[in-house]
Write an enzyme that holds these catalytic residues in place. Sequence first.
Site, short mmCIF file in Angstrom:
data_model
loop_
_atom_site.label_atom_id
_atom_site.label_comp_id
_atom_site.label_asym_id
_atom_site.label_seq_id
_atom_site.Cartn_x
_atom_site.Cartn_y
_atom_site.Cartn_z
N HIS A 172 7.33 4.83 3.84
CA HIS A 172 6.39 4.84 4.97
C HIS A 172 6.73 6.01 5.91
O HIS A 172 7.04 5.81 7.09
CB HIS A 172 6.49 3.51 5.72
CG HIS A 172 5.21 3.06 6.34
ND1 HIS A 172 4.20 2.48 5.63
CD2 HIS A 172 4.77 3.11 7.63
CE1 HIS A 172 3.20 2.17 6.44
NE2 HIS A 172 3.52 2.54 7.66
N GLY A 177 -1.57 6.64 8.24
CA GLY A 177 -2.15 7.35 7.09
C GLY A 177 -1.34 7.27 5.82
O GLY A 177 -1.64 7.98 4.85
N GLY A 179 -1.09 4.81 3.54
CA GLY A 179 -1.83 4.27 2.40
C GLY A 179 -2.76 5.30 1.79
O GLY A 179 -2.78 5.50 0.58
N ARG A 183 -2.29 7.01 -1.99
CA ARG A 183 -3.30 6.96 -3.06
C ARG A 183 -3.74 8.36 -3.48
O ARG A 183 -4.05 8.59 -4.66
CB ARG A 183 -4.49 6.11 -2.59
CG ARG A 183 -4.15 4.62 -2.49
CD ARG A 183 -5.35 3.77 -2.13
NE ARG A 183 -5.79 3.92 -0.75
CZ ARG A 183 -5.27 3.26 0.29
NH1 ARG A 183 -4.27 2.41 0.12
NH2 ARG A 183 -5.76 3.43 1.51
#
Length: 244
Positions: A172, A177, A179, A183
């Site tokens: 993290h 932002g 996530g 991806r």
Amino acid sequence: MIKEIDEKKKILDSKRPFNDTCVKNLKQYFDVEFTYNSNAIEGNTLTITETKVILEDGITIGKGKTLKEHLEVINHKEAIDYIEDIVNKNIDINQNVIKNLHYIILKSINNENAGKYRNVNVLISGSNHRPPEHFLVPQQMEELITWYAKNKNKIHPIELAAEFHHKFTFIHPFIDGNGRCGRLLMNLILMRNGYPMTVIRMEDRNEYMAALEKASMKNKLDDFIKIIEEAVNRSLDMYLYIIS
């Protein structure tokens, strides 16, 4: 499923280079699908139709939709373009790529933290996982890049992409932002290995989040890898439908 995916990828590869019209059609489709779903997972309330209108027609949406939500759509599309450019230039993942990607995601939304690793400790709402303390982030991100470099030619690209996504979100590294960035980086790995853009659907959000939580708390990635496999399989089916 990996065997099925590999067979489909062989068929897809045999049809390269793709027709320009097909490429344009797929680009437009996945720009909207990926942007809508990735943003929706993070709480953006714009519909897929509204997302399409913003991206393809340049029209702003009223009726209580915020400027932040509009910017999340525009920025995510630019972030997709960025990773496609990185793939075309055969540039691999490194610290600068990650920070540049994050900057694009958060620019004009949170300029103070865009492209910068967090300098505070954070908690993740809805999760029991506690990310590492902020002063450990640069070292752990460097270790992540080292892990990727050591394993990128050893394990299957789908497993590699899934594990990288998990390890990234475990750290993290940014205030916000993570996530979306995770991806996109997952897709960068997949696309570098010849796989099509892959979308985690909003309708699978709960299953996706639960699998990430299981990976973080129990170090068991089977469920998460399966979700990524299913998403890659769907994208291959879509590509084969359009290309055939």
